[in-house]
Scaffold this active site. Structure first.
Site, PDB file in Angstrom:
ATOM      1  N   CYS A 168      90.079 130.391  59.712  1.00  0.00           N
ATOM      2  CA  CYS A 168      88.991 130.203  58.752  1.00  0.00           C
ATOM      3  C   CYS A 168      88.069 129.095  59.247  1.00  0.00           C
ATOM      4  O   CYS A 168      88.508 127.959  59.463  1.00  0.00           O
ATOM      5  CB  CYS A 168      89.555 129.852  57.374  1.00  0.00           C
ATOM      6  SG  CYS A 168      88.284 129.302  56.213  1.00  0.00           S
ATOM      7  N   CYS A 228      87.985 125.995  56.947  1.00  0.00           N
ATOM      8  CA  CYS A 228      89.234 125.227  57.043  1.00  0.00           C
ATOM      9  C   CYS A 228      89.222 124.379  58.309  1.00  0.00           C
ATOM     10  O   CYS A 228      89.672 123.219  58.305  1.00  0.00           O
ATOM     11  CB  CYS A 228      90.441 126.151  57.026  1.00  0.00           C
ATOM     12  SG  CYS A 228      90.862 126.810  55.385  1.00  0.00           S
ATOM     13  N   ASP A 231      74.406 122.466  55.979  1.00  0.00           N
ATOM     14  CA  ASP A 231      74.404 123.838  56.483  1.00  0.00           C
ATOM     15  C   ASP A 231      73.776 123.863  57.870  1.00  0.00           C
ATOM     16  O   ASP A 231      72.771 123.199  58.136  1.00  0.00           O
ATOM     17  CB  ASP A 231      73.624 124.743  55.521  1.00  0.00           C
ATOM     18  CG  ASP A 231      73.875 126.214  55.788  1.00  0.00           C
ATOM     19  OD1 ASP A 231      74.513 126.867  54.930  1.00  0.00           O
ATOM     20  OD2 ASP A 231      73.440 126.724  56.848  1.00  0.00           O
ATOM     21  N   HIS A 250      92.178 126.479  50.579  1.00  0.00           N
ATOM     22  CA  HIS A 250      91.517 127.736  50.942  1.00  0.00           C
ATOM     23  C   HIS A 250      91.549 128.737  49.793  1.00  0.00           C
ATOM     24  O   HIS A 250      92.605 129.041  49.245  1.00  0.00           O
ATOM     25  CB  HIS A 250      92.169 128.379  52.169  1.00  0.00           C
ATOM     26  CG  HIS A 250      91.473 129.655  52.564  1.00  0.00           C
ATOM     27  ND1 HIS A 250      90.380 129.663  53.408  1.00  0.00           N
ATOM     28  CD2 HIS A 250      91.651 130.936  52.177  1.00  0.00           C
ATOM     29  CE1 HIS A 250      89.940 130.901  53.532  1.00  0.00           C
ATOM     30  NE2 HIS A 250      90.692 131.700  52.796  1.00  0.00           N
ATOM     31  N   ASN A 307      77.738 132.766  47.042  1.00  0.00           N
ATOM     32  CA  ASN A 307      77.699 134.193  47.338  1.00  0.00           C
ATOM     33  C   ASN A 307      79.126 134.730  47.338  1.00  0.00           C
ATOM     34  O   ASN A 307      80.042 134.067  47.833  1.00  0.00           O
ATOM     35  CB  ASN A 307      77.049 134.432  48.698  1.00  0.00           C
ATOM     36  CG  ASN A 307      75.599 133.997  48.724  1.00  0.00           C
ATOM     37  OD1 ASN A 307      74.886 134.128  47.736  1.00  0.00           O
ATOM     38  ND2 ASN A 307      75.153 133.466  49.851  1.00  0.00           N
ATOM     39  N   HIS A 335      85.426 131.556  52.884  1.00  0.00           N
ATOM     40  CA  HIS A 335      86.051 130.374  52.250  1.00  0.00           C
ATOM     41  C   HIS A 335      85.055 129.948  51.187  1.00  0.00           C
ATOM     42  O   HIS A 335      83.889 129.641  51.522  1.00  0.00           O
ATOM     43  CB  HIS A 335      86.283 129.274  53.292  1.00  0.00           C
ATOM     44  CG  HIS A 335      86.941 128.022  52.770  1.00  0.00           C
ATOM     45  ND1 HIS A 335      88.076 127.474  53.332  1.00  0.00           N
ATOM     46  CD2 HIS A 335      86.610 127.197  51.737  1.00  0.00           C
ATOM     47  CE1 HIS A 335      88.413 126.377  52.673  1.00  0.00           C
ATOM     48  NE2 HIS A 335      87.528 126.178  51.697  1.00  0.00           N
ATOM     49  N   HIS A 384      82.395 128.564  48.951  1.00  0.00           N
ATOM     50  CA  HIS A 384      81.480 127.440  49.172  1.00  0.00           C
ATOM     51  C   HIS A 384      80.304 127.563  48.226  1.00  0.00           C
ATOM     52  O   HIS A 384      79.884 128.667  47.864  1.00  0.00           O
ATOM     53  CB  HIS A 384      81.007 127.382  50.623  1.00  0.00           C
ATOM     54  CG  HIS A 384      80.444 128.669  51.146  1.00  0.00           C
ATOM     55  ND1 HIS A 384      81.243 129.722  51.533  1.00  0.00           N
ATOM     56  CD2 HIS A 384      79.171 129.088  51.307  1.00  0.00           C
ATOM     57  CE1 HIS A 384      80.485 130.723  51.932  1.00  0.00           C
ATOM     58  NE2 HIS A 384      79.218 130.377  51.810  1.00  0.00           N
ATOM     59  N   HIS A 414      76.343 126.483  47.816  1.00  0.00           N
ATOM     60  CA  HIS A 414      75.132 125.993  48.479  1.00  0.00           C
ATOM     61  C   HIS A 414      74.403 125.074  47.502  1.00  0.00           C
ATOM     62  O   HIS A 414      74.112 125.483  46.367  1.00  0.00           O
ATOM     63  CB  HIS A 414      74.194 127.153  48.831  1.00  0.00           C
ATOM     64  CG  HIS A 414      74.764 128.163  49.777  1.00  0.00           C
ATOM     65  ND1 HIS A 414      74.410 128.218  51.109  1.00  0.00           N
ATOM     66  CD2 HIS A 414      75.637 129.185  49.579  1.00  0.00           C
ATOM     67  CE1 HIS A 414      75.047 129.219  51.696  1.00  0.00           C
ATOM     68  NE2 HIS A 414      75.796 129.826  50.779  1.00  0.00           N
TER      69      HIS A 414
HETATM   70  P1  DGP Z   1      77.235 132.512  52.967  1.00  0.00           P
HETATM   71  O1  DGP Z   1      76.263 133.474  53.541  1.00  0.00           O
HETATM   72  O2  DGP Z   1      77.033 132.258  51.482  1.00  0.00           O
HETATM   73  O3  DGP Z   1      78.661 132.897  53.305  1.00  0.00           O
HETATM   74  O4  DGP Z   1      76.925 131.110  53.653  1.00  0.00           O
HETATM   75  C1  DGP Z   1      77.531 130.657  54.808  1.00  0.00           C
HETATM   76  C2  DGP Z   1      76.731 129.498  55.296  1.00  0.00           C
HETATM   77  O5  DGP Z   1      77.487 128.817  56.266  1.00  0.00           O
HETATM   78  C3  DGP Z   1      75.411 129.868  55.949  1.00  0.00           C
HETATM   79  O6  DGP Z   1      74.339 129.320  55.193  1.00  0.00           O
HETATM   80  C4  DGP Z   1      75.474 129.236  57.331  1.00  0.00           C
HETATM   81  C5  DGP Z   1      76.627 128.288  57.232  1.00  0.00           C
HETATM   82  N1  DGP Z   1      77.399 128.136  58.435  1.00  0.00           N
HETATM   83  C6  DGP Z   1      77.977 129.134  59.160  1.00  0.00           C
HETATM   84  N2  DGP Z   1      78.638 128.627  60.206  1.00  0.00           N
HETATM   85  C7  DGP Z   1      78.508 127.263  60.119  1.00  0.00           C
HETATM   86  C8  DGP Z   1      78.985 126.187  60.909  1.00  0.00           C
HETATM   87  O7  DGP Z   1      79.699 126.339  61.907  1.00  0.00           O
HETATM   88  N3  DGP Z   1      78.636 124.930  60.518  1.00  0.00           N
HETATM   89  C9  DGP Z   1      77.855 124.706  59.414  1.00  0.00           C
HETATM   90  N4  DGP Z   1      77.543 123.437  59.133  1.00  0.00           N
HETATM   91  N5  DGP Z   1      77.391 125.706  58.644  1.00  0.00           N
HETATM   92  C10 DGP Z   1      77.725 126.962  59.003  1.00  0.00           C
END
Ligand code: DGP
Length: 112
Positions: free
Chosen positions: A3, A6, A29, A45, A85, A96, A98, A100
């Site tokens: 994950c 994680c 992000d 998780h 989402n 996982h 989250h 925003h």
């Molecule tokens: P969602 O589409 O709701 O699952 O959002 C996932 C978010 O995670 C997306 O806005 C980009 C972010 N993201 C993906 N990989 C990484 C990463 O390796 N580091 C960071 N900081 N954000 C990431």
């Protein structure tokens, strides 16, 4: 468990941390959609909102307790949006849970 978030929580993958306590980790992000775009995750998780239940919901209440602190630290005094989402139709890409936190500009009225 393979994950991404994680691994970020564990420090195995670097992130720009903005907040951490025993239950919550928050970081910037990687592809911001607003001047402030923070991801707030439970340290336990769970794949999505679909997996919230009576055994893990204290992590969710803790997230919502600290959101005002994170928003204030980011100077979001004019307001912000909190979004999660879930699943395919919700366009969830990381499995996982989250939240925003978006702000720093006038956001669109459109939610979908
Ligand atoms: P969602 O589409 O709701 O699952 O959002 C996932 C978010 O995670 C997306 O806005 C980009 C972010 N993201 C993906 N990989 C990484 C990463 O390796 N580091 C960071 N900081 N954000 C990431």
């Amino acid at each position: 468990m393979d994950c991404l978030f994680c691994k970020i929580i564990a420090g195995d993958i670097p992130s720009a941390k903005v907040y951490e306590d025993e239950m919550v980790y928050a970081f910037r992000d990687i592809a911001p959609m607003a001047p402030v775009h923070v991801l707030i995750v439970p340290k336990c998780h769970m794949a999505s909102v679909d997996e919230v239940n009576g055994d893990n919901s204290t992590y969710i209440s803790r997230i919502f307790e600290v959101i005002p602190q994170i928003a204030a630290a980011a100077d979001l005094k004019d307001g912000y949006r909190v979004v999660t989402n879930c699943g395919e139709h919700g366009c969830q890409s990381v499995k996982h849970l989250h939240f925003h936190l978006l702000g720093g500009k006038q956001l669109s009225e459109e939610m979908a």
